[in-house]
Design a protein around this motif. Structure first.
Motif, short mmCIF file in Angstrom:
data_model
loop_
_atom_site.label_atom_id
_atom_site.label_comp_id
_atom_site.label_asym_id
_atom_site.label_seq_id
_atom_site.Cartn_x
_atom_site.Cartn_y
_atom_site.Cartn_z
N LYS A 24 69.89 9.25 22.87
CA LYS A 24 68.93 9.47 24.05
C LYS A 24 67.53 8.94 23.84
O LYS A 24 66.78 8.47 24.78
CB LYS A 24 68.78 10.87 24.60
CG LYS A 24 68.09 11.44 25.62
CD LYS A 24 68.06 13.12 25.57
CE LYS A 24 69.41 13.61 26.24
NZ LYS A 24 69.45 14.90 26.14
N VAL A 25 66.69 9.48 22.52
CA VAL A 25 65.57 9.13 22.45
C VAL A 25 65.43 7.46 22.27
O VAL A 25 64.57 7.05 22.84
CB VAL A 25 65.18 9.65 20.97
CG1 VAL A 25 63.88 8.82 20.46
CG2 VAL A 25 65.07 11.01 21.01
N ALA A 49 56.50 9.31 14.53
CA ALA A 49 57.60 10.13 14.33
C ALA A 49 58.83 9.40 14.73
O ALA A 49 59.78 9.77 14.42
CB ALA A 49 57.10 11.38 15.24
N TYR A 50 58.75 8.59 15.82
CA TYR A 50 59.90 7.96 16.23
C TYR A 50 60.34 7.05 15.28
O TYR A 50 61.66 7.11 14.99
CB TYR A 50 59.52 7.05 17.62
CG TYR A 50 60.49 6.34 18.05
CD1 TYR A 50 61.62 6.54 18.95
CD2 TYR A 50 60.71 4.79 17.35
CE1 TYR A 50 62.58 5.50 19.15
CE2 TYR A 50 61.57 3.75 17.82
CZ TYR A 50 62.72 4.29 18.63
OH TYR A 50 63.75 3.45 19.09
N TYR A 51 59.41 6.09 14.57
CA TYR A 51 60.18 5.45 13.47
C TYR A 51 60.56 6.11 12.20
O TYR A 51 61.69 5.84 11.68
CB TYR A 51 58.97 4.63 13.12
CG TYR A 51 58.70 3.31 13.91
CD1 TYR A 51 59.67 2.54 14.41
CD2 TYR A 51 57.48 3.04 14.58
CE1 TYR A 51 59.55 1.35 15.25
CE2 TYR A 51 57.41 2.11 15.60
CZ TYR A 51 58.31 1.16 15.83
OH TYR A 51 58.22 0.33 16.91
N CYS A 52 59.90 7.20 12.11
CA CYS A 52 60.56 8.17 10.91
C CYS A 52 61.79 8.57 11.26
O CYS A 52 62.69 8.76 10.56
CB CYS A 52 59.57 9.24 10.74
SG CYS A 52 59.83 10.33 9.38
N ALA A 53 62.05 9.05 12.59
CA ALA A 53 63.44 9.82 12.99
C ALA A 53 64.34 8.71 12.86
O ALA A 53 65.63 8.98 12.75
CB ALA A 53 63.21 10.40 14.16
N LEU A 70 61.50 14.81 20.11
CA LEU A 70 61.36 13.57 20.57
C LEU A 70 62.37 13.39 21.88
O LEU A 70 62.09 12.85 22.97
CB LEU A 70 61.57 12.41 19.70
CG LEU A 70 60.67 12.33 18.53
CD1 LEU A 70 60.99 11.04 17.55
CD2 LEU A 70 59.33 11.50 19.32
N ALA A 71 63.32 14.18 21.54
CA ALA A 71 64.46 14.19 22.87
C ALA A 71 63.91 15.21 23.77
O ALA A 71 64.01 14.77 25.02
CB ALA A 71 65.72 14.83 22.23
N TYR A 72 63.21 16.38 23.39
CA TYR A 72 62.30 16.95 24.44
C TYR A 72 61.20 16.30 25.30
O TYR A 72 61.33 16.16 26.53
CB TYR A 72 61.91 18.23 23.77
CG TYR A 72 61.12 19.25 24.75
CD1 TYR A 72 62.14 19.96 25.51
CD2 TYR A 72 60.01 19.05 25.22
CE1 TYR A 72 61.41 20.89 26.60
CE2 TYR A 72 59.52 19.99 26.24
CZ TYR A 72 60.01 20.81 26.83
OH TYR A 72 59.77 21.76 27.94
N LYS A 126 62.31 -1.11 25.59
CA LYS A 126 63.61 -0.62 24.94
C LYS A 126 63.10 -0.38 23.59
O LYS A 126 62.26 -0.92 23.08
CB LYS A 126 64.66 -1.47 25.35
CG LYS A 126 65.05 -1.56 26.84
CD LYS A 126 66.19 -2.42 27.18
CE LYS A 126 66.72 -2.41 28.47
NZ LYS A 126 67.76 -3.20 28.91
N ALA A 127 63.98 0.27 22.65
CA ALA A 127 63.82 0.38 21.38
C ALA A 127 63.90 -0.98 20.71
O ALA A 127 64.78 -2.14 21.39
CB ALA A 127 65.04 1.31 20.93
#
Length: 128
Positions: A24-25, A49-53, A70-72, A126-127
């Motif tokens: 989802k993220v 935080a995105y890259y860490c996750a 991040l999903a929230y 996009k990712a």
């Protein structure tokens, strides 16, 4: 938004739950960030935080907490709708701030370097 609800959002969860959140993220992070850039005062931290996750070397607990936050952040419906000017991302900011406190120091320099590179260029749709 009370602490109990934030605590529930930030539960690391099982690995299968984390993978669902990660999908989802990955799908919604960049478009949401583009909308939030002016309202989230710490966009660099959010991108790091995105890259860490998404980093497989990140500990499972840390990854789970970040993915929950991040999903929230990317959810189209939350306590305060994101389309409301100024206050729309305030609940997202509260959740992200709590997540950063919970994982204190786990976002590595390499994640910030990648965030800086991304923010200097055009934010993708996009990712990557």
């Amino acid at each position: 938004m009370d602490d109990v609800k934030i605590g529930e959002i930030l539960l690391p969860g099982e690995e299968s739950e984390q993978e669902a959140k990660a999908r989802k993220v990955r799908r919604h992070f960049w478009p949401t960030l583009k909308r939030a850039m002016r309202q989230v005062p710490f966009s660099r931290d959010v991108v790091a935080a995105y890259y860490c996750a998404m980093d497989p070397a990140t500990p499972l607990r840390t990854r789970g907490i970040l993915l929950g936050a991040l999903a929230y952040f990317v959810m189209p419906f939350d306590f305060i709708p994101d389309f409301l000017a100024v206050v729309g991302f305030s609940d997202d900011i509260a959740v992200l701030t709590a997540a950063f406190a919970a994982i204190s120091g786990q976002i590595k320099e390499q994640h910030y370097i990648k965030a800086d590179e991304t923010l200097r260029g055009e934010i993708p749709d996009k990712a990557h």
